[in-house]
Enzyme design. Structure first.
Site, mmCIF file in Angstrom:
data_model
loop_
_atom_site.group_PDB
_atom_site.id
_atom_site.type_symbol
_atom_site.label_atom_id
_atom_site.label_comp_id
_atom_site.label_asym_id
_atom_site.label_seq_id
_atom_site.Cartn_x
_atom_site.Cartn_y
_atom_site.Cartn_z
ATOM 1 N N GLY A 1 -73.126 89.916 -50.779
ATOM 2 C CA GLY A 1 -71.765 90.362 -51.015
ATOM 3 C C GLY A 1 -70.918 89.229 -51.545
ATOM 4 O O GLY A 1 -71.220 88.050 -51.303
ATOM 5 N N GLN B 1 -63.233 84.695 -53.404
ATOM 6 C CA GLN B 1 -64.253 83.652 -53.316
ATOM 7 C C GLN B 1 -64.514 82.992 -54.663
ATOM 8 O O GLN B 1 -65.091 81.908 -54.717
ATOM 9 C CB GLN B 1 -65.562 84.216 -52.762
ATOM 10 N N CYS C 1 -71.878 83.173 -45.092
ATOM 11 C CA CYS C 1 -70.898 83.395 -46.152
ATOM 12 C C CYS C 1 -71.153 82.405 -47.277
ATOM 13 O O CYS C 1 -71.379 81.219 -47.004
ATOM 14 C CB CYS C 1 -69.487 83.230 -45.584
ATOM 15 N N LEU C 2 -71.101 82.889 -48.510
ATOM 16 C CA LEU C 2 -71.314 81.997 -49.653
ATOM 17 C C LEU C 2 -70.225 80.927 -49.743
ATOM 18 O O LEU C 2 -70.445 79.881 -50.338
ATOM 19 C CB LEU C 2 -71.387 82.808 -50.950
ATOM 20 N N HIS D 1 -67.175 92.562 -43.879
ATOM 21 C CA HIS D 1 -67.061 91.118 -44.137
ATOM 22 C C HIS D 1 -66.322 90.874 -45.453
ATOM 23 O O HIS D 1 -65.411 90.048 -45.523
ATOM 24 C CB HIS D 1 -68.482 90.523 -44.173
ATOM 25 N N GLU D 2 -66.691 91.624 -46.490
ATOM 26 C CA GLU D 2 -66.065 91.427 -47.806
ATOM 27 C C GLU D 2 -64.611 91.906 -47.815
ATOM 28 O O GLU D 2 -63.744 91.258 -48.417
ATOM 29 C CB GLU D 2 -66.882 92.117 -48.904
ATOM 30 N N HIS E 1 -62.364 89.332 -46.494
ATOM 31 C CA HIS E 1 -61.990 88.315 -47.497
ATOM 32 C C HIS E 1 -60.720 88.722 -48.245
ATOM 33 O O HIS E 1 -59.874 87.877 -48.547
ATOM 34 C CB HIS E 1 -63.112 88.102 -48.518
#
Length: 170
Positions: free
Chosen positions: A45, A50, A92-93, A134-135, A138
């Site tokens: 994701g 991000q 997380c990226l 989660h996304e 963000h």
């Protein structure tokens, strides 16, 4: 085109994102770039903040590598959430190499606009439910570590800041 993924701590990751007023070719191109960036990372994701874009756009794909099922969501929102909970180890990226268990609703109904401008609704469960929540977090300026206790959050933030400094030095 691959985008640079912001690393925590970065103030843009803590900002509330603006709704997408209408779909433009710029936003459709951004969504495709985000999918390419997510697959390259690799991750399941990615949210627009991000990559430094403070608009309500997420992409995800929790399917197996040999059967991709990319999803692009403009203005996603949780319409309903189950009382039942699931705990997954999340990463997380934007917080590389750090993982922690986070508890979230096990099932969610999400409403969004797809790339064609069509309003959509779908129920998600399992890893897909965790990923979409989660996304969406963000887009609201929230990271998975914000679901943790203060000590654990500070420890992960320090490690992430150190990694960020090391990467900046090259």
């Amino acid at each position: 085109m691959l985008k640079t993924i912001l690393i925590h701590p970065d103030p843009r990751l803590k900002k509330l994102c603006a709704p997408v007023p209408d779909l433009s070719d710029r936003l459709r191109d951004l969504a495709q770039d985000m999918l390419e960036t997510m697959y390259d990372a690799p991750g399941i994701g990615l949210a627009a903040p991000q990559v430094g874009v403070l608009e309500r756009l997420i992409v995800m794909d929790c399917a197996k590598e040999d059967d991709p099922q990319p999803v692009v969501m403009f203005n996603p929102e949780v319409l309903a959430a189950s009382d039942a909970l699931n705990t997954y180890e999340e990463g997380c990226l934007s917080i590389p190499e750090q993982f922690a268990e986070v508890t979230r609703p096990a099932e969610v109904r999400i409403g969004w606009i797809d790339e064609t401008g069509t309003p959509r609704e779908k129920d998600f469960d399992g890893l897909w439910a965790t990923c979409v929540q989660h996304e969406i977090d963000h887009l609201n300026g929230k990271l998975f570590i914000d679901h943790l206790g203060a000590m654990r959050r500070q420890m992960i933030t320090r490690k992430s800041a150190k990694l960020k400094r090391e990467r900046a030095r090259g």
